[in-house]
Design a protein around this motif. Structure first.
Motif, PDB file in Angstrom:
ATOM      1  N   LEU A 336      77.318  50.999  45.222  1.00 25.22           N
ATOM      2  CA  LEU A 336      77.948  49.914  44.566  1.00 25.22           C
ATOM      3  C   LEU A 336      79.327  50.495  44.251  1.00 25.22           C
ATOM      4  CD1 LEU A 336      75.156  48.591  44.143  1.00 25.22           C
ATOM      5  CD2 LEU A 336      75.855  48.066  41.893  1.00 25.22           C
ATOM      6  N   GLN A 337      80.243  49.726  45.076  1.00 25.55           N
ATOM      7  CA  GLN A 337      81.655  50.117  44.799  1.00 25.55           C
ATOM      8  C   GLN A 337      82.704  48.825  44.647  1.00 25.55           C
ATOM      9  OE1 GLN A 337      83.395  51.695  48.581  1.00 25.55           O
ATOM     10  NE2 GLN A 337      84.503  53.556  47.443  1.00 25.55           N
ATOM     11  N   HIS A 338      83.696  49.429  44.200  1.00 27.21           N
ATOM     12  CA  HIS A 338      84.749  48.017  44.053  1.00 27.21           C
ATOM     13  C   HIS A 338      86.085  48.616  44.133  1.00 27.21           C
ATOM     14  CE1 HIS A 338      86.283  44.100  42.956  1.00 27.21           C
ATOM     15  NE2 HIS A 338      85.141  43.502  43.276  1.00 27.21           N
ATOM     16  N   LEU A 339      87.087  47.739  44.199  1.00 26.09           N
ATOM     17  CA  LEU A 339      88.453  48.007  44.295  1.00 26.09           C
ATOM     18  C   LEU A 339      89.076  48.999  42.832  1.00 26.09           C
ATOM     19  CD1 LEU A 339      89.530  44.477  45.394  1.00 26.09           C
ATOM     20  CD2 LEU A 339      89.252  46.417  46.629  1.00 26.09           C
ATOM     21  N   GLY A 340      88.063  48.633  41.636  1.00 26.04           N
ATOM     22  CA  GLY A 340      88.502  49.309  40.641  1.00 26.04           C
ATOM     23  C   GLY A 340      88.138  48.767  39.285  1.00 26.04           C
ATOM     24  N   VAL A 341      87.465  47.767  39.449  1.00 22.27           N
ATOM     25  CA  VAL A 341      87.018  46.869  38.166  1.00 22.27           C
ATOM     26  C   VAL A 341      85.520  47.395  37.355  1.00 22.27           C
ATOM     27  CG1 VAL A 341      86.826  44.469  37.143  1.00 22.27           C
ATOM     28  CG2 VAL A 341      88.215  44.909  39.452  1.00 22.27           C
ATOM     29  N   PHE A 342      85.637  48.604  37.314  1.00 22.19           N
ATOM     30  CA  PHE A 342      84.675  49.053  36.143  1.00 22.19           C
ATOM     31  C   PHE A 342      85.496  49.683  34.807  1.00 22.19           C
ATOM     32  CE2 PHE A 342      81.427  51.228  39.172  1.00 22.19           C
ATOM     33  CZ  PHE A 342      81.502  50.076  39.826  1.00 22.19           C
ATOM     34  N   PRO A 343      84.886  49.236  33.617  1.00 23.69           N
ATOM     35  CA  PRO A 343      85.414  49.373  32.468  1.00 23.69           C
ATOM     36  C   PRO A 343      85.343  50.971  32.293  1.00 23.69           C
ATOM     37  CG  PRO A 343      83.674  47.920  31.871  1.00 23.69           C
ATOM     38  CD  PRO A 343      83.719  48.299  33.489  1.00 23.69           C
ATOM     39  N   TRP A 408      75.879  55.181  42.944  1.00 20.57           N
ATOM     40  CA  TRP A 408      74.787  54.941  43.790  1.00 20.57           C
ATOM     41  C   TRP A 408      73.421  54.537  43.032  1.00 20.57           C
ATOM     42  CZ3 TRP A 408      75.057  55.460  48.983  1.00 20.57           C
ATOM     43  CH2 TRP A 408      76.402  55.915  49.492  1.00 20.57           C
ATOM     44  N   LEU A 409      72.945  53.516  43.477  1.00 20.87           N
ATOM     45  CA  LEU A 409      71.677  53.049  42.963  1.00 20.87           C
ATOM     46  C   LEU A 409      70.242  52.947  43.823  1.00 20.87           C
ATOM     47  CD1 LEU A 409      72.838  49.891  40.886  1.00 20.87           C
ATOM     48  CD2 LEU A 409      72.271  52.126  40.007  1.00 20.87           C
ATOM     49  N   LYS A 410      69.214  53.490  43.254  1.00 21.29           N
ATOM     50  CA  LYS A 410      67.978  53.394  43.834  1.00 21.29           C
ATOM     51  C   LYS A 410      67.156  52.074  43.503  1.00 21.29           C
ATOM     52  CE  LYS A 410      63.631  56.090  45.066  1.00 21.29           C
ATOM     53  NZ  LYS A 410      62.996  57.300  44.585  1.00 21.29           N
ATOM     54  N   PHE A 411      66.868  51.516  44.571  1.00 27.27           N
ATOM     55  CA  PHE A 411      66.005  50.064  44.378  1.00 27.27           C
ATOM     56  C   PHE A 411      64.581  50.577  44.564  1.00 27.27           C
ATOM     57  CE2 PHE A 411      70.313  48.750  44.738  1.00 27.27           C
ATOM     58  CZ  PHE A 411      70.448  47.524  44.033  1.00 27.27           C
ATOM     59  N   ALA A 412      63.652  49.723  44.110  1.00 24.14           N
ATOM     60  CA  ALA A 412      62.318  49.761  44.558  1.00 24.14           C
ATOM     61  C   ALA A 412      62.053  49.425  45.878  1.00 24.14           C
ATOM     62  CB  ALA A 412      61.414  48.623  43.700  1.00 24.14           C
ATOM     63  N   ASN A 413      62.740  48.583  46.409  1.00 19.90           N
ATOM     64  CA  ASN A 413      62.736  48.012  47.835  1.00 19.90           C
ATOM     65  C   ASN A 413      64.056  47.467  48.551  1.00 19.90           C
ATOM     66  OD1 ASN A 413      62.245  46.711  50.368  1.00 19.90           O
ATOM     67  ND2 ASN A 413      60.187  46.742  50.260  1.00 19.90           N
ATOM     68  N   LEU A 414      64.982  48.243  48.891  1.00 23.01           N
ATOM     69  CA  LEU A 414      66.416  48.018  49.300  1.00 23.01           C
ATOM     70  C   LEU A 414      66.264  46.625  50.184  1.00 23.01           C
ATOM     71  CD1 LEU A 414      69.436  48.272  49.025  1.00 23.01           C
ATOM     72  CD2 LEU A 414      69.096  49.952  50.834  1.00 23.01           C
ATOM     73  N   ASN A 415      65.401  46.655  51.187  1.00 20.62           N
ATOM     74  CA  ASN A 415      65.360  45.521  52.311  1.00 20.62           C
ATOM     75  C   ASN A 415      65.184  44.137  51.379  1.00 20.62           C
ATOM     76  OD1 ASN A 415      65.291  47.351  54.131  1.00 20.62           O
ATOM     77  ND2 ASN A 415      63.439  47.169  54.750  1.00 20.62           N
ATOM     78  N   ARG A 416      64.291  44.293  50.203  1.00 17.23           N
ATOM     79  CA  ARG A 416      64.082  42.791  49.565  1.00 17.23           C
ATOM     80  C   ARG A 416      65.713  42.432  49.198  1.00 17.23           C
ATOM     81  NH1 ARG A 416      58.744  44.513  47.011  1.00 17.23           N
ATOM     82  NH2 ARG A 416      59.998  45.557  45.380  1.00 17.23           N
ATOM     83  N   PHE A 417      66.223  43.551  48.404  1.00 15.84           N
ATOM     84  CA  PHE A 417      67.589  43.145  47.557  1.00 15.84           C
ATOM     85  C   PHE A 417      68.449  42.681  48.749  1.00 15.84           C
ATOM     86  CE2 PHE A 417      71.508  45.034  46.160  1.00 15.84           C
ATOM     87  CZ  PHE A 417      71.740  44.272  44.978  1.00 15.84           C
ATOM     88  N   GLU A 418      68.722  43.456  49.695  1.00 17.95           N
ATOM     89  CA  GLU A 418      69.506  43.103  50.797  1.00 17.95           C
ATOM     90  C   GLU A 418      69.269  41.876  51.504  1.00 17.95           C
ATOM     91  OE1 GLU A 418      70.728  45.796  54.201  1.00 17.95           O
ATOM     92  OE2 GLU A 418      69.232  44.867  55.021  1.00 17.95           O
ATOM     93  N   THR A 419      68.224  41.435  51.698  1.00 17.88           N
ATOM     94  CA  THR A 419      67.617  40.104  52.271  1.00 17.88           C
ATOM     95  C   THR A 419      67.957  38.647  51.263  1.00 17.88           C
ATOM     96  OG1 THR A 419      65.854  41.124  53.624  1.00 17.88           O
ATOM     97  CG2 THR A 419      65.948  38.879  53.116  1.00 17.88           C
ATOM     98  N   LYS A 420      67.871  39.111  50.135  1.00 16.12           N
ATOM     99  CA  LYS A 420      68.266  37.997  48.925  1.00 16.12           C
ATOM    100  C   LYS A 420      69.955  37.741  49.066  1.00 16.12           C
ATOM    101  CE  LYS A 420      64.882  36.701  46.395  1.00 16.12           C
ATOM    102  NZ  LYS A 420      64.672  35.268  46.037  1.00 16.12           N
TER     103      LYS A 420
END
Length: 477
Positions: A336-343, A408-420
């Motif tokens: 998870l990355q962005h142009l800079g919008v993290f508090p 960096w995040l770890k998901f239970a199942n990245l494929n499910r997240f990506e598909t959504k």
């Protein structure tokens, strides 16, 4: 608990059961609410019992609660309760409703019962349905049971989500960038369906505000510069730092002028042509102040941020990120990355204001890795007249260094997240907080005409949590 949220406390009884027992348990409930520091409006002055049980009392209670502008209604069934008066009262409002009653005592020696509370809860729930009043049920437990505290505190969070959502006005600074068709929204639908309004202004109006601040040498700018210097390692020039601070003050002023609690900006590239910097460091300051601003004019994105922060009662600030790269080694890892919008408050180490952005050759961005922990992710989005809220959890994991703000995040199942995300109606911009607030966001959806949607099969766990059967839905990955 949050003092921003006020409950209307309406304990109820039915005449054929013991009034004295109902009064006793209503007072015990009051004592518990006071102990938990819940802000509530009482009905002790409505009648001698301080209870809801007839039309006359119901009308007086409704008037008192409306004058107090309550954010949620707490129907406490202290004996069997008068179900139709509960429903009539609830129908007077368009706010979350909490239904609960204390567990019945053992029968007396002669076999009689004083309250018959649980039976009354079944009746009240049915009549609330007849009146088409959505409600939240806190299971039939004693005041001292941990489920009561959990339920009442979670309900306060639900009220805060609903209150925030229904009172949202977004400052839209410039149209969406031409290339970003994915951030297209239906402004009319947002207003018609959810009472969310936009306050659109052109970029030139923001630039004019900046020039006005420069001409008047506004002292607030110096305060912002000092704050940035205390928060981050500054690698940009003094001139550019002053522009970052000036932009922040200009955005704040425009928020106040148009009565907005959030914003979205066309962050590139017309703004850089006018003022020579990117807006990200300025936005990060606003994020920490509780007025999130998203890039690329992502209106649905900033709504996501408002919802997820409201679920924490403002205790945690949301990061707003692009879901944009699989981990090089961890199968279920994602960047998870962005142009800079993290508090700034979400930084793991000291933030940096780098000389230039890693994509755009301009100053004004921020760079740091976000804090480790368990995160809730959400994305409000919709198309074709249907709106939903994508929900789930993930945990931080180690990963390569990245430029800009990242996690960096770890998901239970990245494929499910990506598909959504691919199938939608969502896009790759997502809000996240370091807290487990999926259950309260889920519960709030019933009051917002939004469909809860999950990238993991966790709905049964959420319902178990809301029943008080489990303490958390977050599992170690």
């Amino acid at each position: 608990m949050s003092k921003k949220i006020t409950l209307g406390f309406a304990p109820t009884r039915r005449n054929i059961f013991s009034a004295d027992a109902a009064i006793k348990f209503a007072n015990l409930t009051r004592n518990k609410l006071n102990e938990l520091e819940i802000n509530y409006v009482d009905i002790n002055d409505i009648n001698a019992d301080g209870l809801l049980y007839d039309d006359d009392g119901m009308h007086k209670i409704a008037k008192k609660f409306k004058n107090a502008e309550i954010d949620g209604l707490f129907l406490a069934n202290e004996n069997f309760g008068t179900e139709y008066e509960c429903a009539r009262l609830a129908k007077e409002f368009d706010i979350p409703v909490l239904l609960w009653g204390p567990k019945d005592e053992a029968p007396t020696a002669d076999g009689s019962r004083l309250r018959d509370t649980q039976c009354g809860l079944f009746a009240i729930g049915k009549v609330l349905r007849r009146f088409q009043v959505p409600f939240t049920y806190l299971v039939n437990v004693d005041l001292e049971d941990p489920e009561f505290k959990q339920g009442i505190c979670d309900f306060i969070k639900v009220c805060n989500i609903v209150k925030t959502f229904k009172n949202t006005r977004i400052l839209q600074i410039g149209p969406r960038p031409f290339d970003f068709w994915s951030t297209m929204i239906n402004e009319g639908e947002l207003l018609e369906k959810f009472n969310i309004s936009l306050s659109p202004i052109p970029l030139t109006e923001l630039v004019q505000e900046i020039k006005h601040l420069q001409a008047t040498n506004d002292p607030t700018i110096t305060n912002v510069i000092e704050k940035l210097q205390s928060l981050a390692k500054i690698e940009i020039t003094t001139e550019n730092l002053r522009m970052v601070a000036t932009l922040k003050v200009a955005l704040t002023n425009k928020m106040h002028k148009y009565g907005c609690n959030a914003g979205a900006i066309q962050c590139w590239t017309a703004l850089q042509d006018e003022i020579g910097i990117l807006p990200y460091a300025s936005e990060s300051l606003l994020q920490d102040e509780g007025t999130p601003v998203t890039c690329e004019t992502d209106i649905h994105g900033v709504i996501s941020e408002l919802l997820i922060e409201a679920a924490t009662l403002g205790d945690e600030k949301a990061i707003f990120a692009d879901v944009n790269c699989r981990h090089p080694e961890e199968k279920n890892g994602e960047l998870l990355q962005h142009l800079g919008v993290f508090p700034f408050s979400t930084a793991k180490n000291q933030p940096v204001l780098p000389k230039s952005h890693f994509v755009f050759d301009y100053p004004g961005s921020v760079a740091f890795e976000a804090k480790d922990g368990n995160y809730t992710l959400c994305r409000f989005d919709g198309d074709n007249g249907q709106y939903s809220l994508l929900l789930g959890n993930a945990q931080t994991c180690a990963g390569p260094y990245e430029q800009g703000t990242y996690l960096w995040l770890k998901f239970a199942n990245l494929n499910r997240f990506e598909t959504k995300l691919v199938y939608g109606p969502y896009i790759h911009h997502i809000a996240a907080v370091r807290a487990d607030v999926v259950p309260v966001l889920y519960e709030a959806c019933k009051y917002l005409d939004i469909t809860p949607d999950f990238y993991d099969p966790i709905e049964e766990d959420i319902q178990a949590y809301l029943r008080g059967d489990i303490n958390s839905i977050v599992k170690e990955l």
